[in-house]
Design a protein around this motif. Structure first.
Motif, PDB file in Angstrom:
ATOM      1  N   UNK A  69       0.840  -1.207   0.000  1.00  0.00           N
ATOM      2  CA  UNK A  69       0.000   0.000   0.000  1.00  0.00           C
ATOM      3  C   UNK A  69       0.870   1.250   0.000  1.00  0.00           C
ATOM      4  N   UNK A  70       1.933   1.246   0.796  1.00  0.00           N
ATOM      5  CA  UNK A  70       2.842   2.391   0.845  1.00  0.00           C
ATOM      6  C   UNK A  70       3.571   2.568  -0.492  1.00  0.00           C
ATOM      7  N   UNK A  71       4.065   1.468  -1.050  1.00  0.00           N
ATOM      8  CA  UNK A  71       4.766   1.550  -2.340  1.00  0.00           C
ATOM      9  C   UNK A  71       3.816   1.960  -3.460  1.00  0.00           C
ATOM     10  N   UNK A  72       2.610   1.458  -3.413  1.00  0.00           N
ATOM     11  CA  UNK A  72       1.614   1.809  -4.437  1.00  0.00           C
ATOM     12  C   UNK A  72       1.340   3.304  -4.436  1.00  0.00           C
ATOM     13  N   UNK A  73       1.169   3.856  -3.246  1.00  0.00           N
ATOM     14  CA  UNK A  73       0.899   5.289  -3.134  1.00  0.00           C
ATOM     15  C   UNK A  73       2.104   6.111  -3.592  1.00  0.00           C
ATOM     16  N   UNK A  74       3.296   5.733  -3.130  1.00  0.00           N
ATOM     17  CA  UNK A  74       4.519   6.489  -3.445  1.00  0.00           C
ATOM     18  C   UNK A  74       4.924   6.412  -4.910  1.00  0.00           C
ATOM     19  N   UNK A  75       4.714   5.225  -5.540  1.00  0.00           N
ATOM     20  CA  UNK A  75       5.243   5.013  -6.890  1.00  0.00           C
ATOM     21  C   UNK A  75       4.167   4.836  -7.952  1.00  0.00           C
TER      22      UNK A  75
END
Length: 135
Positions: A69-75
């Motif tokens: 979820x964090x990587x999806x939002x950031x990238x």
């Protein structure tokens, strides 16, 4: 199944952008008392955030839901990337979005320093080796 080789020095030794293939390698070195060579191959790479050297080893595993979820939002990753996002360290940080990572490990054949992921050669080799895929 995860792949973990802690306490070993791994380096990014090859990335082929035209074929989108990443190769990380750990040589046998006296300082960490290892006698094998280990390679990790990830194909079909879409996105990666890497360190050139991993001094404390690798721990390759699928990203957990919170990490993804964090990587999806950031990238700006699509939801379909969740099953193809691989973390490379215990504490997170480095990751690769790509196909299932594969690994190979063996004692060096006498006088030989070839790549274990040489797709022009048959596998398994005629000397003792271990291998697997991260799921």
């Amino acid at each position: 199944m995860e792949f973990s080789r802690q306490g070993r020095l791994f380096r990014v030794v090859r990335f082929d952008p035209s074929h989108r293939q990443l190769l990380l390698r750990s040589e046998a070195v006296a300082v960490d008392a290892t006698t094998t060579v280990v390679e990790v191959h990830i194909g079909h790479v879409e996105l990666m955030l890497l360190k050139p050297i991993y001094r404390d080893g690798l721990h390759v595993r699928r990203a957990d839901p919170a990490e993804f979820a964090s990587l999806r939002e950031r990238h700006g990753l699509g939801a379909d990337a969740e099953g193809w996002t691989w973390m490379l360290e215990r504490g997170g940080g480095s990751f690769v979005v790509g196909a299932q990572p594969a690994w190979r490990e063996t004692e060096y054949p006498p006088g030989d320093r070839e790549w274990l992921f040489d797709f022009g050669k048959p596998w398994p080799p005629d000397y003792p080796a271990e291998w697997g895929i991260v799921e």
